[in-house]
Write an enzyme that holds these catalytic residues in place. Structure first.
Site, PDB file in Angstrom:
ATOM      1  N   GLU B 394       0.830  -1.226   0.000  1.00 21.95           N
ATOM      2  CA  GLU B 394       0.000   0.000   0.000  1.00 21.95           C
ATOM      3  C   GLU B 394       0.857   1.266   0.000  1.00 21.95           C
ATOM      4  O   GLU B 394       0.596   2.216   0.718  1.00 21.95           O
ATOM      5  CB  GLU B 394      -0.982  -0.018   1.173  1.00 21.95           C
ATOM      6  N   GLY B 395       1.872   1.262  -0.827  1.00 22.01           N
ATOM      7  CA  GLY B 395       2.810   2.380  -0.882  1.00 22.01           C
ATOM      8  C   GLY B 395       3.958   2.075   0.055  1.00 22.01           C
ATOM      9  O   GLY B 395       3.745   2.003   1.261  1.00 22.01           O
TER      10      GLY B 395
END
Lengths: 264, 573
Positions: B394-395
């Site tokens: 997620e990043g």
């Protein structure tokens, strides 16, 4: 059939209880609260009976301060139809008899055919309320109820006896049953049920509305006076079982647990 | 809508970069609406009760699968529809409520919370954010019950952090009136059983060119998924490759507009990140509980090991850091709910702080429990394995440090540019001051609501903000646009900002608590706050003082050398 389920909010099982300065009660601030365990089974029993009958109303009732509303909401989220919150300060304090008087008044005003309670509360643990309640209502009562079904307008009830024995009996309605914990799986509250609970009706009848005078209820009406409370004294007894083979040791352990410790 | 946006206070991190603490907008610490809070309380309690009876995390890890029955029961409990609006059969949870659910779930089982996150935080999010009423009516009720499990499909073999490098295409087929999707996605959580995929692809043709978000259903012709990957942690989740071969997507199944794909993906991820931070907080609390249990029971040298300084230091740090990260998460979620806004920079910082706190906490837990921490039959090793992914997905934490910090630098860099122009134009002192506009240029003050009992911590915070924001101006003056490429500096600014944000959250939270219940009943939180702020302030000053060091040059040279030689470059003999 109208079923009244009486529940109590108690400190959660993992709570670290601290005695108050007077040593007659526990410090309530910052505790987490939950529905008394056997009361959850009472709610579940009510909901199952309604489900089986395909009709009726399950009304859930609690006596306690504002925080106790949460206990009602839990029961409503499980599926109870309506709630009664006995939140008036005059109800508070008291002993099992004063609580039973209030609950009896509710049962009368609701004209509930069946009143369900848990067997005993996990905090004070008197185990008297359901029986006193039945007495005040002049109705038959069954303690430690393991199972119940409606049969020809009466109840077929299974009651727990010592050492795993059970008794089956027919109890006429109206009646009061004290439900034992662990008799089946209590449903989980679903998020849908929780949302729906917010829209269900909860009333807060005053003592006057229930026809009760203040000397019958709460601290004023109470007869039992708690002098002091104390935590259990730390202590223990350790015994090693000496045996060559594990099965021999196990048999001896079981024997000791049964005969000496009397825990199984 | 536009007016409303203008009326919003600036995101809290902006003030930290400018040296001006916007003390009104973050105090009191946002409380949940009582009704919402009760629903969240009951939901968390219901999940806990269900988990006590039904969840076997050891088995889930061993079998590398969340059983179908568990997924179904989560649906029956209504948890898979937590954030779906009520009109579409969901519970309409706000951000704080959802974070609390994810926190509890992650505390019990990281695989489960990642399953939920892939379904709701990111899988269904494009629909929730950008779906039109028809799409929402068609898909969301199934999403809410859990019949339609969702997944988010962005990552590709050649496109991880660099989403723009995406190669999956969506060619418009004029004859059939459909988009034809072709390409591969990798590491897609829920890939084995999701029914609905939010797929990102580059559109080409008469209907527009550019990235788009497409709904693909399982069973569509040309769609397939690979086997579940074997992973280090969160082994219960089904992570697979997806293949699209001429998958036909009708125009009704395009989410938002063609060209908006990256915007949708980014916004989805931005909001999803915060709950990940919340999940990490839950994981940290569980680890701390296990570590304390062990430390109070394990006896060595006739003392329980909690009496030894090196163990105490660890436990105390674990608790304080958990408190810091929890405060940051729920300040952010509370502001999002209160002001109906997004806070992407803060959400990213919470993800970084939460995941790194958990990683450190789990590492300390394994250390506190000693040898058994390394044994398979104990749960510690699973916590360790499960925690690691949070710093990556997620990043990555690197990308989030960069993107958040560059975003937060925008305002101060405008001010610095204006100042430099004014200097060039030979404006007097007054002109210069005016040109600095947004930048305070003076010492930050202690928020007025900080009570006496934590006045020292308030001053620590203000001093750290002053030092940090002065360094921001200094760095921007020297580097100007070149700052974009200064990753050593940006990393340090990010770490300073993350600590400052957590300090701000802690101060707001503990001050609110003291105002509500008094000092005596806030004693535990005051202790946690002091412990957290004392260390965080040191960390901020450390980053600020060493914003550029000779080490940066060595790092550049060494990295070059390593790149050339491809291995450790110094034979011993």
């Amino acid at each position: 059939m109208k079923i009244l389920v009486c529940i109590k909010q108690v400190p959660d099982k993992d709570a670290r209880l601290v005695l108050d300065d007077a040593g007659r009660g526990i410090v309530q601030a910052d505790l987490n609260w939950e529905v008394n365990e056997s009361d959850r089974y009472a709610v579940e029993t009510g909901l199952r009976l309604k489900q089986t009958l395909g009709q009726g109303e399950v009304v859930v009732c609690t006596l306690g301060p504002d925080r106790a509303r949460k206990a009602l909401n839990t029961a409503l989220a499980m599926g109870a139809d309506r709630g009664i919150h006995l939140s008036d300060p005059d109800y508070r304090g008291g002993d099992p008899m004063t609580v039973a008087r209030v609950l009896a008044a509710v049962a009368r005003s609701e004209q509930a055919e069946l009143v369900l309670c848990g067997t005993r509360s996990d905090d004070e643990g008197y185990g008297q309320t359901p029986i006193l309640l039945a007495g005040l209502l002049d109705r038959p009562a069954v303690f430690l109820t393991m199972g119940v079904e409606v049969q020809d307008g009466s109840l077929k009830v299974i009651r727990e006896l010592e050492a795993g024995r059970q008794e089956e009996s027919i109890v006429p309605l109206p009646a009061v049953l004290a439900i034992q914990s662990g008799i089946y799986e209590v449903r989980y509250t679903s998020l849908k049920g929780i949302m729906a609970a917010k829209r269900k009706k909860v009333t807060q009848p005053t003592p006057t509305e229930l026809g009760l005078s203040s000397d019958q209820i709460g601290g004023t009406g109470q007869r039992i006076e708690v002098l002091s409370m104390a935590p259990p004294e730390a202590g223990g007894h350790c015994e090693f079982i000496e045996a060559d083979k594990p099965d021999v040791a196990a048999r001896e352990l079981v024997e000791k647990l049964r005969r000496e410790a009397k825990v199984i | 809508m536009t007016d409303e946006k203008h009326a919003l206070p600036a995101p809290p991190t902006e003030g930290l970069f400018l040296g001006k603490i916007d003390e009104e907008s973050i105090y009191p610490f946002p409380e949940q609406d009582p009704d919402e809070k009760e629903i969240a309380d009951m939901t968390v309690a219901a999940f806990r009760e269900w988990a006590d009876d039904n969840l076997d995390s050891e088995k889930i890890d061993r079998d590398q699968e969340i059983p179908e029955s568990v997924r179904r029961q989560l649906g029956e409990l209504g948890l898979l529809g937590a954030t779906v609006p009520e009109e579409y059969e969901g519970a309409g949870f706000g951000t704080t409520s959802y974070c609390r659910l994810v926190e509890e779930m992650c505390r019990r089982d990281a695989s489960l919370s990642v399953f939920l996150g892939a379904h709701l935080s990111i899988g269904a999010k494009p629909l929730l954010l950008y779906g039109n009423p028809e799409q929402k009516a068609r898909y969301l009720p199934g999403v809410a019950t859990g019949e339609t499990i969702c997944a988010f499909a962005l990552t590709e073999p050649g496109s991880g952090s660099d989403a723009n490098a995406m190669r999956t295409t969506a060619e418009w087929d004029d004859a059939k009136g459909v988009f034809r999707l072709n390409g591969n996605k990798i590491w897609i959580t829920n890939g084995s059983y999701a029914e609905l995929f939010s797929v990102f692809a580059k559109a080409r043709g008469a209907r527009g060119n550019g990235p788009g978000a497409f709904i693909v259903r399982r069973g569509q012709k040309g769609f397939s998924n690979g086997p579940s990957e074997h992973k280090l942690g969160i082994r219960g989740t089904a992570t697979t490759e997806l293949a699209f071969q001429d998958v036909e997507v009708a125009p009704e199944d395009v989410i938002g507009e063609i060209g908006e794909g990256f915007k949708i993906a980014l916004e989805t991820l931005e909001t999803g990140r915060l709950s990940l931070g919340a999940g990490c907080t839950g994981g940290s609390k569980e680890c701390l509980k296990m570590a304390v249990e062990h430390a109070t029971e394990r006896t060595q040298f006739r003392k329980t090991i909690i009496s030894f300084g090196m163990i105490r230091e660890k436990l105390s740090r674990m608790a304080a850091h958990t408190y810091g990260s929890e405060s940051a998460v729920y300040l952010t979620s509370g502001l999002i709910d209160r002001d109906h806004r997004t806070l992407p920079v803060e959400a990213g910082y919470c993800k970084v702080l939460g995941s790194e706190t958990l990683w450190e906490v789990v590492n300390d837990t394994v250390q506190v429990v000693g040898g058994i921490g390394y044994m398979e039959e104990y749960p510690y090793q699973r916590s360790l394995r499960d925690a690691r992914i949070n710093l990556i997905f997620e990043g990555t934490n690197e990308i989030l440090r960069l993107s958040g910090t560059l975003e937060a630098l925008k305002e101060p860099s405008h001010a610095v540019t204006a100042r430099l122009k004014a200097e060039k134009a030979g404006l007097g002192a007054e002109g210069l001051e005016q040109a600095m506009g947004a930048i305070a240029g003076q010492a930050a003050t202690v928020p007025r609501w900080v009570p006496e009992v934590i006045a020292v911590e308030g001053e620590c915070f203000a001093a750290a903000v002053t030092a940090f924001s002065a360094k921001v101006v200094d760095v921007l003056r020297r580097h100007r646009r070149r700052i974009l490429g200064q990753q050593y500096t940006l990393r340090r600014l990010a770490d300073g900002a993350i600590q400052l944000y957590a300090m701000l959250a802690v101060l707001s939270r503990v001050s609110t608590r003291i105002a509500a219940v008094g000092e005596e009943r806030s004693a535990k939180e005051i202790l946690l706050a002091r412990r957290f702020i004392e260390e965080a302030a040191v960390r901020v000053h450390h980053e600020v003082e060493a914003i550029e060091t000779p080490r940066d040059g060595f790092d550049d040279q060494l990295a070059e050398l390593l790149g050339e030689e491809g291995r450790y470059p110094a034979p011993l003999f």
